[in-house]
Design a protein around this motif. Structure first.
Motif, short mmCIF file in Angstrom:
data_model
loop_
_atom_site.label_atom_id
_atom_site.label_comp_id
_atom_site.label_asym_id
_atom_site.label_seq_id
_atom_site.Cartn_x
_atom_site.Cartn_y
_atom_site.Cartn_z
N TYR A 63 0.86 -1.20 0.00
CA TYR A 63 0.00 0.00 0.00
C TYR A 63 0.89 1.23 0.00
CZ TYR A 63 -3.62 -3.35 1.23
OH TYR A 63 -4.48 -4.42 1.21
N ARG A 67 6.82 -0.22 2.16
CA ARG A 67 6.50 -1.39 3.02
C ARG A 67 5.82 -2.47 2.19
NH1 ARG A 67 1.80 -2.13 7.04
NH2 ARG A 67 2.40 -4.13 7.93
N ILE A 69 4.00 -5.71 1.02
CA ILE A 69 3.08 -6.63 1.71
C ILE A 69 3.12 -8.00 0.99
CG2 ILE A 69 0.66 -7.07 2.37
CD1 ILE A 69 1.78 -4.69 3.88
N PRO A 88 -1.12 -16.47 8.79
CA PRO A 88 -1.25 -15.67 10.01
C PRO A 88 -1.85 -14.30 9.71
CG PRO A 88 1.02 -16.47 9.71
CD PRO A 88 0.27 -16.78 8.46
N SER A 89 -2.36 -13.67 10.74
CA SER A 89 -2.93 -12.34 10.61
C SER A 89 -1.89 -11.38 10.03
CB SER A 89 -3.37 -11.87 12.01
OG SER A 89 -3.85 -10.57 11.93
N GLY A 90 -2.31 -10.59 9.07
CA GLY A 90 -1.40 -9.61 8.47
C GLY A 90 -0.54 -10.18 7.35
N ALA A 91 -0.75 -11.47 7.00
CA ALA A 91 0.08 -12.10 5.96
C ALA A 91 -0.20 -11.54 4.57
CB ALA A 91 -0.16 -13.61 5.96
N GLY A 92 -1.36 -10.90 4.40
CA GLY A 92 -1.69 -10.30 3.10
C GLY A 92 -2.88 -10.96 2.41
N LYS A 93 -3.66 -11.72 3.17
CA LYS A 93 -4.77 -12.49 2.57
C LYS A 93 -5.84 -11.59 1.96
CE LYS A 93 -5.61 -14.63 6.49
NZ LYS A 93 -4.54 -14.10 7.36
N SER A 94 -6.34 -10.64 2.74
CA SER A 94 -7.39 -9.77 2.21
C SER A 94 -6.86 -8.87 1.10
CB SER A 94 -8.00 -8.91 3.31
OG SER A 94 -8.65 -9.74 4.24
N THR A 95 -5.58 -8.58 1.15
CA THR A 95 -4.96 -7.77 0.10
C THR A 95 -5.15 -8.44 -1.27
OG1 THR A 95 -3.37 -6.93 1.70
CG2 THR A 95 -2.76 -6.73 -0.63
N ARG A 98 -8.45 -7.58 -2.72
CA ARG A 98 -8.50 -6.20 -3.23
C ARG A 98 -7.81 -6.09 -4.58
NH1 ARG A 98 -6.61 -4.87 2.45
NH2 ARG A 98 -8.52 -5.34 3.55
N GLN A 135 -15.43 -8.90 3.75
CA GLN A 135 -15.42 -9.21 5.18
C GLN A 135 -16.52 -8.50 5.92
OE1 GLN A 135 -12.12 -8.73 7.95
NE2 GLN A 135 -10.76 -9.44 6.34
N HIS A 252 -10.04 -16.83 7.40
CA HIS A 252 -9.42 -16.39 8.65
C HIS A 252 -9.62 -17.44 9.74
CE1 HIS A 252 -8.77 -12.42 6.86
NE2 HIS A 252 -9.92 -12.66 6.26
P1 ATP Z 1 -6.14 -10.76 8.81
O1 ATP Z 1 -6.22 -12.23 8.83
O2 ATP Z 1 -5.73 -10.21 10.14
O3 ATP Z 1 -7.35 -10.08 8.23
P2 ATP Z 1 -4.67 -10.48 6.31
O4 ATP Z 1 -3.72 -11.58 6.04
O5 ATP Z 1 -5.97 -10.50 5.58
O6 ATP Z 1 -4.90 -10.36 7.87
P3 ATP Z 1 -4.27 -7.92 5.02
O7 ATP Z 1 -5.57 -7.31 5.40
O8 ATP Z 1 -4.09 -8.35 3.62
O9 ATP Z 1 -3.90 -9.13 6.01
O10 ATP Z 1 -3.14 -6.89 5.43
C1 ATP Z 1 -1.74 -7.12 5.19
C2 ATP Z 1 -0.96 -5.94 5.71
O11 ATP Z 1 -1.31 -4.79 4.94
C3 ATP Z 1 -1.26 -5.59 7.16
O12 ATP Z 1 -0.03 -5.34 7.80
C4 ATP Z 1 -2.08 -4.33 7.10
O13 ATP Z 1 -1.74 -3.48 8.16
C5 ATP Z 1 -1.68 -3.71 5.78
N1 ATP Z 1 -2.83 -3.03 5.16
C6 ATP Z 1 -4.03 -3.58 4.87
N2 ATP Z 1 -4.84 -2.68 4.28
C7 ATP Z 1 -4.14 -1.52 4.19
C8 ATP Z 1 -4.43 -0.22 3.67
N3 ATP Z 1 -5.61 0.06 3.11
N4 ATP Z 1 -3.46 0.71 3.77
C9 ATP Z 1 -2.26 0.43 4.33
N5 ATP Z 1 -1.93 -0.78 4.83
C10 ATP Z 1 -2.85 -1.74 4.78
#
Ligand code: ATP
Length: 311
Positions: A63, A67, A69, A88-95, A98, A135, A252
């Motif tokens: 993003y 940094r 992702i 794990p949480s924050g691994a980038g799954k929801s990214t 998007r 979500q 998740h």
């Molecule tokens: P979870 O299981 O906790 O939902 P995730 O694997 O789906 O986690 P993501 O939501 O893809 O994780 O986020 C990955 C990283 O990107 C996280 O560190 C988060 O802080 C960062 N991030 C997510 N969305 C944004 C955004 N819109 N702007 C900046 N950083 C973001």
């Protein structure tokens, strides 16, 4: 006083209409939080979906460019398969979801649907082909029926009712005095997180797209929604006669992915392992550790279910 009443009433009406329009607009912007650099190329063709294979090819994304992702993310969701993305949480799954909807473009690598780069086709055709259950779905300040039929305005009442049944919303709709005409959203009925996801599921069922992305809620789902996911009902319901559907489940919680055709395990923006549940548990890697940890956790209690009309 009477003379004042009418203009004031009109003013109140105008104010409410204006707020409604603004809220809908905010919703639209929240839904399509696009970066200005995401634009259609001149003369971009429409996406032509054959089987619906999704391929992430060495995708880099952050993003903030400082940094990263996703770091060279590579995986293929075969046409018609149900593929779960875990990690794990924050691994980038929801990214990933998007990027699939092209809210953002990758910084490196490419995302392909049936061999076509998402950047090379029109965004309208991409969003027609891809259904998304987010979500935390945002509902419009409108009726429940509008929220479900959004994206398929030509849907018949029978089709809408069928989608409602399949998304396990039947009992909710039956309990509402105004049924499908009940207003939902900010100033209407407050739906629970699970109910909102089921509205989004009904919307996706009605849209009937060849590719579906289901971003499971992180927070506790209600038991009906969880059962829909766990028992593979969504996958079954979403697989229309004669045509498979590629489904990407951003998971998740692991209990819902046991039956996936392929599980892609993400850690720190990379694929660390992939395979089916049994093989991954036997391999004793990150998935096996996540599975062991989650199996040991006490089950989260379901959300309090009934929706109450706001005053
Ligand atoms: P979870 O299981 O906790 O939902 P995730 O694997 O789906 O986690 P993501 O939501 O893809 O994780 O986020 C990955 C990283 O990107 C996280 O560190 C988060 O802080 C960062 N991030 C997510 N969305 C944004 C955004 N819109 N702007 C900046 N950083 C973001």
């Amino acid at each position: 006083l009477i003379q004042l009443y009418v203009p004031l009433n009109v003013l109140g009406f105008v104010y409410r209409q204006l707020r409604q329009a603004l809220t809908d607009m905010e919703t639209m912007f929240a839904l399509a939080a696009v970066r200005p650099d995401v634009a259609d190329r001149p003369d971009a063709p429409a996406l032509a979906v054959a089987g619906g294979e999704i391929r992430f090819q060495a995708v880099d994304f952050g993003y903030d460019p400082r940094r990263p992702i996703l770091k060279g993310l590579d995986f293929t969701a075969p046409a018609g398969a149900t593929v779960a993305i875990v990690g794990p949480s924050g691994a980038g799954k929801s990214t990933i979801s998007r990027l699939m909807f092209r809210f953002f473009d990758p910084d490196g690598g490419a995302i392909l649907i049936d061999g076509q780069d998402l950047r090379a086709v029109t965004q309208a055709s991409l969003r027609d082909a891809v259904g998304m259950v987010p979500q935390d779905p945002v509902l419009f300040n409108d009726t429940l029926g509008y929220n479900i039929a959004y994206g398929r305005p030509d849907a018949t009442t029978d089709e809408i009712m069928a989608a409602i049944e399949r998304a396990a919303l039947g009992p909710l709709v039956a309990s509402l005095p105004d049924g499908l005409n009940s207003r939902v959203g900010e100033r209407g009925l407050k739906l629970s997180g699970g109910e909102k996801q089921r509205v989004a599921i009904a919307r996706a069922l009605l849209k009937d797209p060849p590719i579906l992305i289901f971003d499971e809620a992180t927070s506790a789902l209600d038991t009906r929604t969880e059962a829909l996911i766990r028992d593979g009902l969504i996958r079954d319901e979403l697989t229309t006669a004669g045509r498979g559907r590629t489904m990407l489940v951003i998971a998740h919680r692991l209990s819902t992915v046991v039956d996936a055709d392929l599980i892609v395990v993400l850690d720190d923006g990379r694929v660390v392992e992939q395979g089916r549940h049994e093989a991954l548990v036997a391999a004793g890697g990150l998935y096996a550790r996540l599975w062991a940890r989650q199996s040991a956790e006490p089950q989260t209690p379901p959300e309090p279910a009934p929706s109450e009309p706001t005053p």
